[in-house]
Design an enzyme around this catalytic site. Structure first.
Site, PDB file in Angstrom:
ATOM      1  N   SER A 143       0.856  -1.183   0.000  1.00  0.00           N
ATOM      2  CA  SER A 143       0.000   0.000   0.000  1.00  0.00           C
ATOM      3  C   SER A 143       0.889   1.228   0.000  1.00  0.00           C
ATOM      4  O   SER A 143       2.035   1.179   0.453  1.00  0.00           O
ATOM      5  CB  SER A 143      -0.883   0.012   1.253  1.00  0.00           C
ATOM      6  N   TYR A 156      -2.752  -0.881  10.464  1.00  0.00           N
ATOM      7  CA  TYR A 156      -2.633  -1.149   9.026  1.00  0.00           C
ATOM      8  C   TYR A 156      -1.317  -0.576   8.494  1.00  0.00           C
ATOM      9  O   TYR A 156      -0.575  -1.260   7.780  1.00  0.00           O
ATOM     10  CB  TYR A 156      -3.818  -0.526   8.295  1.00  0.00           C
TER      11      TYR A 156
END
Length: 255
Positions: A143, A156
């Site tokens: 990401s 995350y």
């Protein structure tokens, strides 16, 4: 990009980016093992789309948060399709919570799926390649948040930052086995994980202002990059992250 004769395992490939990757690899000639937590209608639909390209598809249900499942996933993938050449660690989850309110359960689940799973899947996969006597490809779906802070998603971001360093370490350790290890780092992609965002026009409009390309990414944008990294054309690329975000990373402003 020619992947004929190769077999790929794509985790979390029952929908979204994972399904897009699985189908794109099949279009390039690879046979593909579909993975999700259940052998359900979504898994069977992904397999059907792979088979529609003329390639073989297997389905192995496994929870990548479980180390034993990771090891079984590799074993059963080889049993179904005969070998493995490509591992795409795509499965991932996120939990929204302010740091002061985050729970142990949420933290452990996010890290287990996003970081522990790729670690032990890569280990089982690399052991298989060593025993088989040939190299391969490990590609992690990371990401932009391996670089970019995202308030209220600390677990995350920590998992993706860890995945970045894991990728770099494995690239060095596994290079003598002919295994390359790279990340792709999507920005804002139109997938089920962003369903809530897509239902908030004002928030979506603000995000699009931060994306120089002025659109959300599509699964095909990620899938094409994964197919490239899995191919012979990327044989000398290892230990790096390919950012796929329409320019978001260097133009982002927290809403």
């Amino acid at each position: 990009m020619n992947l004929h004769g190769r077999v790929a395992l794509v985790t979390g490939s029952t929908q979204g980016i994972g399904r897009g990757i699985a189908v794109r690899l099949a279009q390039a000639g690879a046979d593909v093992v579909i993975n999700g937590r259940e052998d359900d209608a979504d898994a069977r639909e992904s397999a059907a789309q792979v088979r529609a390209t003329g390639r073989r598809a297997g389905i192995v249900a496994a929870d990548v948060a479980c180390v034993e499942d990771c090891q079984r996933l590799v074993r059963e993938s080889v049993a179904q399709l005969g070998r493995l050449d490509i591992l795409v660690n795509n499965a991932g989850i996120q939990t929204q919570a302010g740091f002061l309110d985050a729970s142990l359960e949420d933290y452990e689940r996010v890290l287990a799926v996003n970081l522990r799973g790729p670690f032990f899947l890569a280990q089982a996969f690399a052991r298989h390649l060593r025993e088989a006597g040939h190299g391969g490809r490990i590609i992690n779906n990371s990401s932009v948040h391996e670089e970019l802070p995202h308030p209220n998603f600390a677990s995350y971001c920590a998992s993706k930052g860890g995945l970045k360093m894991l990728m770099r370490n494995l690239a060095i350790e596994l290079a003598p086995l002919g295994i390359t290890v790279n990340n792709v780092a999507p920005g804002a992609i139109e997938t089920p994980i962003n369903r809530e965002l897509l239902q908030q026009p004002d928030k979506l409009a603000g995000l699009l202002q931060d994306i120089p390309a002025r659109r959300l990414g599509q699964p095909r944008d990620i899938a094409g990059a994964v197919a490239f990294l899995a191919s012979d054309e990327a044989d000398y690329i290892t230990g790096t992250t390919l950012v796929i975000d329409g320019g978001l990373l260097w133009n982002y402003h927290e809403q």
